[in-house]
Design an enzyme around this catalytic site. Structure first.
Site, PDB file in Angstrom:
ATOM      1  N   ASP A  64       8.383 -10.691 -31.396  1.00 43.54           N
ATOM      2  CA  ASP A  64       8.104  -9.279 -31.081  1.00 43.54           C
ATOM      3  C   ASP A  64       9.223  -8.391 -31.614  1.00 43.54           C
ATOM      4  O   ASP A  64      10.387  -8.758 -31.549  1.00 43.54           O
ATOM      5  CB  ASP A  64       8.038  -9.091 -29.549  1.00 43.54           C
ATOM      6  CG  ASP A  64       6.838  -9.828 -28.950  1.00 43.54           C
ATOM      7  OD1 ASP A  64       5.899 -10.113 -29.737  1.00 43.54           O
ATOM      8  OD2 ASP A  64       6.848 -10.133 -27.754  1.00 43.54           O
ATOM      9  N   ASP A  70      15.582  -3.366 -24.895  1.00 41.01           N
ATOM     10  CA  ASP A  70      15.300  -4.776 -24.578  1.00 41.01           C
ATOM     11  C   ASP A  70      16.600  -5.566 -24.517  1.00 41.01           C
ATOM     12  O   ASP A  70      16.847  -6.364 -23.612  1.00 41.01           O
ATOM     13  CB  ASP A  70      14.462  -5.400 -25.714  1.00 41.01           C
ATOM     14  CG  ASP A  70      12.992  -5.093 -25.569  1.00 41.01           C
ATOM     15  OD1 ASP A  70      12.208  -5.599 -26.381  1.00 41.01           O
ATOM     16  OD2 ASP A  70      12.652  -4.339 -24.643  1.00 41.01           O
ATOM     17  N   GLU A  93      12.809 -13.947 -22.131  1.00 42.22           N
ATOM     18  CA  GLU A  93      12.013 -13.708 -23.332  1.00 42.22           C
ATOM     19  C   GLU A  93      12.909 -13.440 -24.535  1.00 42.22           C
ATOM     20  O   GLU A  93      12.568 -13.749 -25.663  1.00 42.22           O
ATOM     21  CB  GLU A  93      11.050 -12.537 -23.142  1.00 42.22           C
ATOM     22  CG  GLU A  93      10.290 -12.225 -24.440  1.00 42.22           C
ATOM     23  CD  GLU A  93       9.051 -11.378 -24.269  1.00 42.22           C
ATOM     24  OE1 GLU A  93       9.177 -10.247 -23.783  1.00 42.22           O
ATOM     25  OE2 GLU A  93       7.952 -11.864 -24.603  1.00 42.22           O
ATOM     26  N   GLU A  94      14.089 -12.866 -24.265  1.00 40.71           N
ATOM     27  CA  GLU A  94      14.982 -12.481 -25.370  1.00 40.71           C
ATOM     28  C   GLU A  94      15.973 -13.576 -25.746  1.00 40.71           C
ATOM     29  O   GLU A  94      16.870 -13.359 -26.551  1.00 40.71           O
ATOM     30  CB  GLU A  94      15.749 -11.192 -24.995  1.00 40.71           C
ATOM     31  CG  GLU A  94      14.870  -9.986 -24.690  1.00 40.71           C
ATOM     32  CD  GLU A  94      13.953  -9.600 -25.843  1.00 40.71           C
ATOM     33  OE1 GLU A  94      12.942  -8.945 -25.579  1.00 40.71           O
ATOM     34  OE2 GLU A  94      14.240  -9.972 -26.999  1.00 40.71           O
ATOM     35  N   ASP A 111      11.482 -11.581 -17.948  1.00 37.78           N
ATOM     36  CA  ASP A 111      11.221 -10.765 -19.118  1.00 37.78           C
ATOM     37  C   ASP A 111      12.012  -9.487 -18.850  1.00 37.78           C
ATOM     38  O   ASP A 111      11.624  -8.702 -17.991  1.00 37.78           O
ATOM     39  CB  ASP A 111       9.714 -10.493 -19.242  1.00 37.78           C
ATOM     40  CG  ASP A 111       9.404  -9.669 -20.484  1.00 37.78           C
ATOM     41  OD1 ASP A 111       8.206  -9.474 -20.789  1.00 37.78           O
ATOM     42  OD2 ASP A 111      10.356  -9.193 -21.142  1.00 37.78           O
ATOM     43  N   LEU A 113      12.555  -6.554 -20.254  1.00 36.40           N
ATOM     44  CA  LEU A 113      11.953  -5.225 -20.361  1.00 36.40           C
ATOM     45  C   LEU A 113      10.602  -5.348 -21.054  1.00 36.40           C
ATOM     46  O   LEU A 113      10.487  -5.227 -22.263  1.00 36.40           O
ATOM     47  CB  LEU A 113      12.879  -4.275 -21.126  1.00 36.40           C
ATOM     48  CG  LEU A 113      12.666  -2.786 -20.839  1.00 36.40           C
ATOM     49  CD1 LEU A 113      12.821  -2.477 -19.347  1.00 36.40           C
ATOM     50  CD2 LEU A 113      13.649  -1.932 -21.622  1.00 36.40           C
ATOM     51  N   ASP A 114       9.579  -5.609 -20.220  1.00 36.91           N
ATOM     52  CA  ASP A 114       8.248  -5.822 -20.800  1.00 36.91           C
ATOM     53  C   ASP A 114       7.580  -4.474 -21.093  1.00 36.91           C
ATOM     54  O   ASP A 114       7.756  -3.507 -20.365  1.00 36.91           O
ATOM     55  CB  ASP A 114       7.381  -6.600 -19.807  1.00 36.91           C
ATOM     56  CG  ASP A 114       5.995  -6.789 -20.385  1.00 36.91           C
ATOM     57  OD1 ASP A 114       5.816  -7.682 -21.212  1.00 36.91           O
ATOM     58  OD2 ASP A 114       5.114  -5.974 -20.047  1.00 36.91           O
ATOM     59  N   GLU A 273       6.231 -14.219 -17.358  1.00 34.33           N
ATOM     60  CA  GLU A 273       5.323 -13.078 -17.112  1.00 34.33           C
ATOM     61  C   GLU A 273       4.201 -13.500 -16.161  1.00 34.33           C
ATOM     62  O   GLU A 273       4.087 -12.995 -15.047  1.00 34.33           O
ATOM     63  CB  GLU A 273       4.756 -12.561 -18.438  1.00 34.33           C
ATOM     64  CG  GLU A 273       5.791 -11.863 -19.307  1.00 34.33           C
ATOM     65  CD  GLU A 273       5.257 -11.452 -20.677  1.00 34.33           C
ATOM     66  OE1 GLU A 273       4.233 -12.004 -21.130  1.00 34.33           O
ATOM     67  OE2 GLU A 273       5.885 -10.573 -21.310  1.00 34.33           O
TER      68      GLU A 273
END
Ligand code: P6P
Length: 326
Positions: A64, A70, A93-94, A111, A113-114, A273
């Site tokens: 992404d 983020d 996620e990062e 996550d 900052l979704d 998530e």
């Protein structure tokens, strides 16, 4: 007066007193997440004013496009949690791999900052987190291959017209609204329950042609006119998971992110998530599945695994499953 002074920390301590065996470390861990949330909220809310907008020009491990916020959110959570002494390991996620911390009883998945693609247009975005008991002091990917039923807590923060912290530790779902003037999350939504059935459906209709026939039939059914079964449902979709989930949690309804020809396993992530939100929705009386299996029964084979996600009011998700499994 009591209502205005019940903040997150006091509420957690009062909840903790109900469990004499509780060590209090859990409360510390939650306070660390709340601190990170306040710091992220400050940056999100001023993002329009300083040059923190725009892409870093890099992609995260899952491909992404990554925006500066983020990275800021990820580093804030990683720094606070890894130094807090309560989380022995993290999955984000990062972060391509799991993060080993100094010490602690818990593993935290998040996550940071979704929905960050919405930052530039001032749409609500969010942080999603889940907490597991550690299995070992040495943290590797194996420790995160477990069903969401083993979560000991989960929650999300939504950065919108106000910043809200919503969580569950297994005894109901509670919401706290940030009062920036005192820097405290104040109890605003005690014991959130999702309506058994709702009239809202949330899905990206632009993908209609990519869905399998059973899903198209379900969407055709809920958009037909039929007063007796209160159809058509209303479409509400903002393209920000936490915002769409939060609205449906309070009003009732169903959020759908199916697999399709472009995303054969769906787009959303199972570990940080789908599982935390499935934990929250079941604690609020709702349900979440991938169309066949309850999300909380699924075991990620790798930390960034994707899953189809159907989540919300129990009757709505069950109604959808009937169409998908005809
Ligand atoms: P689409 C945001 O990028 C996100 O990860 C979720 O927050 C949101 O629900 C989904 O993707 C939106 O995806 O394909 O509809 O733009």
């Amino acid at each position: 007066m009591e209502k205005q002074t019940m903040n997150l920390t006091r509420f957690l301590i009062e909840e903790q007193r109900k469990y004499p065996s509780a060590s209090g470390i859990f409360t510390e861990l939650f306070s660390e997440i709340a601190l990170a949330a306040k710091i992220i909220s400050r940056e999100v809310n001023k993002a329009g004013l300083v040059d923190i907008l725009g892409y870093t020009g890099s992609k995260n491990v899952t491909g992404d496009e990554v925006k500066k916020l983020d990275i800021f959110a990820n580093n804030t959570l990683k720094h606070i949690l890894c130094r807090g002494g309560n989380a022995i390991g993290l999955a984000s996620e990062e972060e391509e791999d799991v993060v080993q911390c100094e010490s602690g009883k818990y593993l935290v998945v998040f996550d940071p900052l979704d929905g960050s693609s919405n930052i530039d247009v001032n749409v609500s975005i969010g942080t999603i987190f889940g907490i597991y008991n550690k299995m070992d002091d040495f943290v590797d990917k194996k420790q995160f291959r477990r069903p969401g039923r083993e979560l000991v807590a989960a929650g999300y923060i939504i950065y919108g017209s106000s910043t809200m912290f919503v969580y569950s530790t297994g005894t109901g779902v509670h919401g706290f609204t940030l009062d920036p003037s005192v820097g405290e999350f104040i109890l605003s939504h005690k014991n959130i329950r999702i309506p058994e059935k709702g009239k809202i459906f949330s899905i990206n209709m632009g993908n209609y042609k990519k869905w399998d026939k059973n899903l198209q039939d379900y969407i055709d059914y809920i958009t037909e006119e039929d007063k007796e079964t209160k159809r058509p449902y209303s479409l509400r979709y903002i393209g920000s998971l936490v915002a769409d989930f939060h609205r449906n949690l309070l009003y009732g309804g169903i959020f759908l992110y199916p697999a399709d020809k472009k995303n054969p396993s769906g787009k959303l992530r199972l570990l940080y998530e789908a599982q935390p939100l499935a934990y929250i929705v079941e604690q609020a009386g709702g349900y979440a599945s991938d169309g066949k299996t309850p999300i909380l029964d699924k075991i990620p084979s790798e930390i960034h695994e994707r899953t189809p996600l159907f989540i919300g009011s129990k009757e709505n998700v069950k109604e959808l499953e009937k169409f998908l499994n005809r």
